[in-house]
Scaffold this motif. Structure first.
Motif, short mmCIF file in Angstrom:
data_model
loop_
_atom_site.label_atom_id
_atom_site.label_comp_id
_atom_site.label_asym_id
_atom_site.label_seq_id
_atom_site.Cartn_x
_atom_site.Cartn_y
_atom_site.Cartn_z
N ASP A 175 35.13 6.96 5.46
CA ASP A 175 34.69 6.64 6.82
C ASP A 175 35.49 7.51 7.79
OD1 ASP A 175 33.25 5.37 8.85
OD2 ASP A 175 34.68 3.72 9.03
N GLU A 235 36.68 7.79 12.11
CA GLU A 235 36.71 7.22 13.46
C GLU A 235 36.88 8.34 14.47
OE1 GLU A 235 35.91 4.24 13.73
OE2 GLU A 235 36.43 3.34 11.79
N ASP A 240 28.82 10.30 10.32
CA ASP A 240 30.16 10.77 9.97
C ASP A 240 30.19 12.15 9.33
OD1 ASP A 240 31.44 8.51 10.94
OD2 ASP A 240 31.25 7.43 9.07
N LYS A 297 34.15 -6.62 13.94
CA LYS A 297 33.84 -5.24 14.32
C LYS A 297 34.23 -4.97 15.77
CE LYS A 297 32.03 -2.69 12.10
NZ LYS A 297 32.67 -1.67 11.24
N HIS A 320 36.56 -3.23 17.17
CA HIS A 320 37.17 -1.97 17.60
C HIS A 320 36.26 -0.76 17.35
CE1 HIS A 320 40.76 -4.24 18.26
NE2 HIS A 320 40.92 -4.52 16.99
N SER A 321 34.98 -0.97 17.16
CA SER A 321 34.08 0.14 16.83
C SER A 321 33.98 1.16 17.95
CB SER A 321 32.69 -0.40 16.48
OG SER A 321 32.16 -1.12 17.57
N TRP A 354 39.95 6.25 19.50
CA TRP A 354 40.74 6.47 18.29
C TRP A 354 41.67 7.67 18.41
CZ3 TRP A 354 41.22 3.12 14.32
CH2 TRP A 354 40.33 2.03 14.33
N TRP A 387 43.83 -2.32 14.89
CA TRP A 387 42.87 -1.25 14.68
C TRP A 387 42.96 -0.72 13.25
CZ3 TRP A 387 42.51 2.54 19.45
CH2 TRP A 387 42.36 1.79 20.62
N TYR A 410 41.16 -3.04 10.93
CA TYR A 410 39.72 -2.81 11.09
C TYR A 410 39.29 -1.57 10.30
CZ TYR A 410 35.60 -0.88 13.51
OH TYR A 410 34.39 -0.32 13.80
N ASP A 451 36.84 -1.17 6.69
CA ASP A 451 35.58 -0.43 6.70
C ASP A 451 35.32 0.30 5.39
OD1 ASP A 451 34.74 -1.25 9.14
OD2 ASP A 451 34.90 0.69 10.15
#
Length: 406
Positions: A38, A40, A94, A139, A141-142, A146, A155, A158, A162
């Motif tokens: 993933d 961010e 991503d 969810k 802090h989506s 970052w 964070w 979180y 993910d």
């Protein structure tokens, strides 16, 4: 009864030195099985879409939270996991920022797309974790910035979850796809996401300004264009999201105001934003350039977009009949396959076929056209015959309409 809250197996930490990074890479190399990945970003805060955190997890390791600006090259990580299956949720979001770092998967399993194909009603990561694992995944802090350093502990939790849960989610979805006989089509869809080329840059990106339709005349459009360019240049320079410096609404307001001086700009109601005053000279120079230029933009630009379907009955009744018939037929096919209609076949493909079908509009001709548009083999096999028959039915209905009305 509330679902149990998901918690990470260990306290996550950021890996921000080359020594720790190389040690983490060796752990990942020594493990086996798919790799959950993933990224961010800081969308809405920064100009760039670069990754500010990369999360990687493989069974037999802890979650690795890599700090890209601190680490630099990710060549070693690519060498360790590049040939493995990567599990991502909504991979198309991503992949661009991962590729920017030299991280490129050989194959992927997209849990968001896989969940759609498997018929789950909600496919956001939080919802699909609840559906497949019976856990509540917060969810909150989506949409965080970052690029913040240091990253708060909440964070990091979180971010770790993910990927830590993603492999178990993948396995449940794969089982459901296999039970439904959809693994072949799922693999075609995953490959299509992986191989999809980045869209060509827009020739005139400034035309995407929100509210631009209210600007009248070529001179007003020229002012809006020059303000957009000035904002974009400054946003790149300071790596800040353009709208945080000067909102679209401020550009449109200034373009419509017929300003005569920098003082009028300074006092203009509705001209606001973080840099609206600190960069006033910059904005006024852009406006002056727009007022003086001989390079006036066209009032309208032609593109290959189709008219909205609501206008088809007046502008192209035959196409309207074909579209309605095709949609009805494809709805039945989607129900048979237990798929959302938009995943059975891209809606734009259906509209383009209906608006301008190939020569004889037979099944093979439609199949060839669908392939040109980018439809996958399974989609063509599932839909071409139904669309061809729908077009025949629409033609017959139109031919019989006058007799029915007389």
């Amino acid at each position: 009864m509330p679902l149990p809250r998901a918690t990470p197996a260990s306290s996550p930490r950021v890996i921000d030195t080359r020594e720790d990074y190389l040690a983490a890479v060796e752990q990942l190399r020594a493990a086996s099985g798919p790799v959950a990945v993933d990224a961010e970003r800081a969308s809405g805060f920064r100009y760039s879409q670069r990754a500010y955190l990369i999360q990687v997890f493989r069974r037999g390791t802890e979650v690795m939270l890599f700090d890209p600006p601190a680490i630099g090259s990710f060549a070693e990580l690519q060498d360790a996991i590049g040939h493995e299956e990567w599990v991502l949720h909504a991979a198309s979001q991503d992949l661009p920022c991962l590729r920017e770092l030299g991280l490129e998967p050989y194959e992927i399993f997209d849990t968001e797309l896989g969940a759609r194909l498997a018929g789950y009603p909600r496919v956001g990561l939080g919802a699909i974790v609840e559906e497949t694992l019976g856990l509540h995944l917060a969810k909150e802090h989506s949409a965080a910035d970052w690029s913040t350093r240091p990253l708060p502990a909440s964070w990091l939790t979180y971010a770790a979850l993910d990927v830590e849960l993603l492999l178990d989610v993948r396995d449940v979805i794969e089982t459901r796809l296999a039970e439904q006989g959809k693994m072949v089509l799922a693999q075609e869809e995953f490959t299509a996401v992986l191989e999809r080329e980045a869209p060509e840059p827009r020739a005139e990106p400034w035309r995407r300004l929100s509210g631009l339709h209210s600007v009248r005349g070529q001179r007003g459009l020229a002012v809006a264009r020059e303000l957009w360019r000035a904002r974009d240049e400054y946003a790149q320079e300071v790596d800040t999201a353009p709208g945080r410096l000067l909102p679209d609404s401020s550009i449109v307001t200034a373009a419509k105001a017929n300003l005569a001086s920098k003082g009028e700009l300074a006092s203009l109601t509705g001209f606001h934003g973080r840099a609206s005053r600190s960069q006033l000279d910059r904005w006024w120079a852009a406006i002056a350039a727009g007022l003086a230029t001989d390079d006036l933009p066209a009032l309208r630009v032609r593109d290959d977009s189709l008219p909205p379907p609501r206008a088809w009955s007046d502008r192209n009744p035959e196409a309207d009949a074909r579209l309605k018939a095709a949609r009805l037929a494809l709805t039945s096919v989607a129900e048979e396959y237990q798929l959302p209609l938009e995943n059975l076949l891209t809606p734009d493909h259906v509209r383009r076929l209906a608006w301008s079908p190939p020569g004889d509009a037979g099944e093979q001709a439609l199949a060839d056209r669908l392939a040109e548009l980018g439809a996958r083999p399974w989609q063509i096999a599932a839909t071409a015959q139904s669309i061809a028959q729908a077009f025949v039915d629409a033609h017959q209905a139109l031919a019989e309409a006058p007799a029915e009305d007389s």
